[in-house]
Design a protein around this motif. Structure first.
Motif, PDB file in Angstrom:
ATOM      1  N   THR A 206       0.809  -1.215   0.000  1.00  0.00           N
ATOM      2  CA  THR A 206       0.000   0.000   0.000  1.00  0.00           C
ATOM      3  C   THR A 206       0.844   1.268   0.000  1.00  0.00           C
ATOM      4  O   THR A 206       0.309   2.363   0.132  1.00  0.00           O
ATOM      5  CB  THR A 206      -0.912   0.016   1.243  1.00  0.00           C
ATOM      6  N   GLY A 207       2.137   1.128  -0.157  1.00  0.00           N
ATOM      7  CA  GLY A 207       3.008   2.292  -0.176  1.00  0.00           C
ATOM      8  C   GLY A 207       4.436   1.866  -0.428  1.00  0.00           C
ATOM      9  O   GLY A 207       4.710   0.694  -0.725  1.00  0.00           O
ATOM     10  N   PRO A 208       5.384   2.794  -0.315  1.00  0.00           N
ATOM     11  CA  PRO A 208       6.795   2.447  -0.520  1.00  0.00           C
ATOM     12  C   PRO A 208       7.307   1.502   0.552  1.00  0.00           C
ATOM     13  O   PRO A 208       6.672   1.333   1.602  1.00  0.00           O
ATOM     14  CB  PRO A 208       7.486   3.816  -0.446  1.00  0.00           C
ATOM     15  N   ASP A 209       8.437   0.902   0.275  1.00  0.00           N
ATOM     16  CA  ASP A 209       9.063  -0.034   1.211  1.00  0.00           C
ATOM     17  C   ASP A 209       9.304   0.669   2.546  1.00  0.00           C
ATOM     18  O   ASP A 209      10.123   1.590   2.633  1.00  0.00           O
ATOM     19  CB  ASP A 209      10.385  -0.527   0.619  1.00  0.00           C
ATOM     20  N   PRO A 210       8.618   0.262   3.627  1.00  0.00           N
ATOM     21  CA  PRO A 210       8.785   0.954   4.904  1.00  0.00           C
ATOM     22  C   PRO A 210      10.102   0.640   5.604  1.00  0.00           C
ATOM     23  O   PRO A 210      10.456   1.310   6.572  1.00  0.00           O
ATOM     24  CB  PRO A 210       7.593   0.451   5.728  1.00  0.00           C
ATOM     25  N   ALA A 278       2.248  -3.110   3.383  1.00  0.00           N
ATOM     26  CA  ALA A 278       3.570  -2.676   2.922  1.00  0.00           C
ATOM     27  C   ALA A 278       4.673  -3.403   3.680  1.00  0.00           C
ATOM     28  O   ALA A 278       5.698  -3.796   3.093  1.00  0.00           O
ATOM     29  CB  ALA A 278       3.713  -1.165   3.098  1.00  0.00           C
ATOM     30  N   TYR A 279       4.492  -3.611   4.985  1.00  0.00           N
ATOM     31  CA  TYR A 279       5.499  -4.346   5.750  1.00  0.00           C
ATOM     32  C   TYR A 279       5.562  -5.805   5.306  1.00  0.00           C
ATOM     33  O   TYR A 279       6.661  -6.366   5.124  1.00  0.00           O
ATOM     34  CB  TYR A 279       5.192  -4.264   7.245  1.00  0.00           C
ATOM     35  N   LEU A 280       4.401  -6.438   5.126  1.00  0.00           N
ATOM     36  CA  LEU A 280       4.408  -7.848   4.715  1.00  0.00           C
ATOM     37  C   LEU A 280       5.098  -8.027   3.375  1.00  0.00           C
ATOM     38  O   LEU A 280       5.861  -8.986   3.182  1.00  0.00           O
ATOM     39  CB  LEU A 280       2.978  -8.382   4.656  1.00  0.00           C
ATOM     40  N   HIS A 281       4.853  -7.120   2.445  1.00  0.00           N
ATOM     41  CA  HIS A 281       5.496  -7.242   1.135  1.00  0.00           C
ATOM     42  C   HIS A 281       6.977  -6.898   1.181  1.00  0.00           C
ATOM     43  O   HIS A 281       7.723  -7.253   0.266  1.00  0.00           O
ATOM     44  CB  HIS A 281       4.767  -6.375   0.119  1.00  0.00           C
ATOM     45  N   ALA A 282       7.404  -6.242   2.258  1.00  0.00           N
ATOM     46  CA  ALA A 282       8.833  -5.938   2.416  1.00  0.00           C
ATOM     47  C   ALA A 282       9.612  -7.128   2.968  1.00  0.00           C
ATOM     48  O   ALA A 282      10.841  -7.135   2.935  1.00  0.00           O
ATOM     49  CB  ALA A 282       9.017  -4.725   3.333  1.00  0.00           C
ATOM     50  N   PHE A 283       8.895  -8.147   3.469  1.00  0.00           N
ATOM     51  CA  PHE A 283       9.544  -9.336   4.008  1.00  0.00           C
ATOM     52  C   PHE A 283       9.835 -10.336   2.887  1.00  0.00           C
ATOM     53  O   PHE A 283       9.123 -10.402   1.892  1.00  0.00           O
ATOM     54  CB  PHE A 283       8.650 -10.029   5.047  1.00  0.00           C
ATOM     55  N   ASP A 284      10.865 -11.139   3.100  1.00  0.00           N
ATOM     56  CA  ASP A 284      11.134 -12.266   2.209  1.00  0.00           C
ATOM     57  C   ASP A 284      10.462 -13.540   2.710  1.00  0.00           C
ATOM     58  O   ASP A 284      10.041 -14.386   1.919  1.00  0.00           O
ATOM     59  CB  ASP A 284      12.639 -12.480   2.066  1.00  0.00           C
ATOM     60  N   VAL A 285      10.405 -13.697   4.031  1.00  0.00           N
ATOM     61  CA  VAL A 285       9.710 -14.820   4.658  1.00  0.00           C
ATOM     62  C   VAL A 285       8.925 -14.272   5.842  1.00  0.00           C
ATOM     63  O   VAL A 285       9.451 -13.494   6.638  1.00  0.00           O
ATOM     64  CB  VAL A 285      10.693 -15.912   5.141  1.00  0.00           C
ATOM     65  N   CYS A 286       7.672 -14.684   5.954  1.00  0.00           N
ATOM     66  CA  CYS A 286       6.828 -14.308   7.089  1.00  0.00           C
ATOM     67  C   CYS A 286       6.853 -15.440   8.116  1.00  0.00           C
ATOM     68  O   CYS A 286       6.789 -16.620   7.746  1.00  0.00           O
ATOM     69  CB  CYS A 286       5.397 -14.057   6.638  1.00  0.00           C
TER      70      CYS A 286
END
Length: 385
Positions: A206-210, A278-286
């Protein structure tokens, strides 16, 4: 996420949503169901769970007044609670009378004399008793007796839950196991409504990489940090990937010191729900680095569904509700296995499973799950006290 208020099947229905998580925190099913009911015309007083005096003062909101957060939804913070209500019944009753006094004063000022009460925890029975609703809804998301820190607290919780279940005209649970337990305690309908996600909301950031310049790989957790967190496992993750293990979410005061002592992790704290994708998409593994316990076995981890909606790989401790979600979710029974699975998903995120992960989340979309709640409340709308 907001909705416009419109005339609908719940126009004229008023609901007191008693003692639920803070509206502005990480969202739970309480936010999602309340918002959708309001969209269909219900008026809701969402009464936030009381917090400890220290927590309220630290947040600087000791005197907050009720506020409107969306069309049809007013959020009310409760008075500061007296400590000890979880295991000393007279303290719980005293707190309950104080909480009910604040709610009744608001109801009187607004002219609400015909309403439902939605309860989420057994302890809310103390605040429910001085109220006069037309009917009670009990939404069971955990097996609350397993939160108990003593035999006395467990006995009190068990008794309060039995009384709450008997008072309820409709019971919702997140799992079949909880439904079986509640069916033995009540004559009311018991409906399973698992946790879900707004799948489309999480499909894209939903936005830039936080996390900005934080190096990859990034291993991340979003959720409440409480005593169910496996701090030893968290420390091993921080040691293996120092400065690359990210924890997003509020921290319960009773575990703050333990959390602060864990080396090698990045602490973000609580963030608005709008920022979570945005945070979830910034992760490689959740990840879900919880303690494996009967409490967690009996829960339905909400964040797992939100993780899956991103299509990202997910590594969790092995919990019974997750057995049906393999291979979308990798599960580990030991710390070494957990670390090995994180390593494996960093090397191979199984992109071929991304569509299945998203489809799994889409099948548990909040709009679909809400219909089960709406069907139950449609009956109660005409119940007379």
């Amino acid at each position: 996420m907001t909705f416009a208020l419109e005339a609908g099947r719940f126009a004229g229905l008023r609901i007191v949503w008693l003692q639920s998580p803070p509206w502005d925190g990480l969202w739970t099913r309480q936010n999602h169901f309340a918002l959708r009911l309001a969209r269909e015309g219900a008026e809701i007083l969402y009464v936030e769970n009381p917090v400890a005096i220290r927590t309220r003062l630290k947040a600087g909101d000791a005197g907050r007044a009720p506020r409107q957060v969306a069309p049809g939804i007013t959020v009310m913070p409760l008075p500061l609670q007296i400590p000890g209500g979880r295991d000393v019944e007279w303290i719980g009753r005293l707190n309950g009378r104080r909480f009910a006094g604040a709610v009744n004063a608001w109801l009187k000022a607004q002219g609400w004399d015909d309403y439902l009460v939605w309860c989420r925890v057994p302890l809310a029975l103390h605040a429910l008793e001085p109220l006069n609703p037309r009917a009670v809804v009990y939404d069971v998301t955990d097996d609350y007796e397993f939160y108990a820190r003593s035999d006395g607290e467990r006995a009190l919780t068990t008794r309060l839950e039995a009384l709450m279940a008997r008072r309820a005209a409709q019971v919702f649970t997140t799992t079949e196991q909880l439904a079986q337990k509640l069916t033995a305690l009540t004559n009311a309908p018991v409906t399973v409504v698992p946790n879900g996600a707004d799948a489309s909301f999480f499909e894209a950031p939903t936005g830039p990489d936080p996390l900005g310049e934080l190096p990859h790989p990034r291993i991340g957790y979003v959720g409440l940090v409480a005593d169910w967190m496996d701090f030893d496992l968290l420390a091993k993750l921080g040691q293996r990937w120092p400065g690359q293990v990210v924890i997003v979410g509020p921290v319960k005061p009773e575990v703050q010191a333990r959390f602060d002592a864990v080396p090698g992790i990045v602490r973000i704290g609580g963030v608005p729900q709008t920022q979570v994708p945005a945070y979830l998409h910034a992760f490689d593994v959740c990840i879900v680095p919880h303690v494996i316990s009967e409490l967690r076995h009996r829960a339905d981890p909400l964040k797992i569904v939100e993780y899956l909606a991103t299509g990202k790989p997910v590594v969790s401790v092995a919990l019974r509700p997750l057995e049906a979600l393999r291979p979308q979710v990798d599960t580990a029974t030991t710390h070494d296995e957990f670390l090995a699975l994180v390593e494996a998903r960093l090397a191979d995120p199984r992109a071929d499973l991304a569509p299945l992960r998203r489809d799994t989340a889409a099948a548990r979309d909040w709009d679909t799950l809400y219909q089960r709640v709406a069907d139950g409340l449609s009956v109660l709308k005409t119940v007379q006290t």
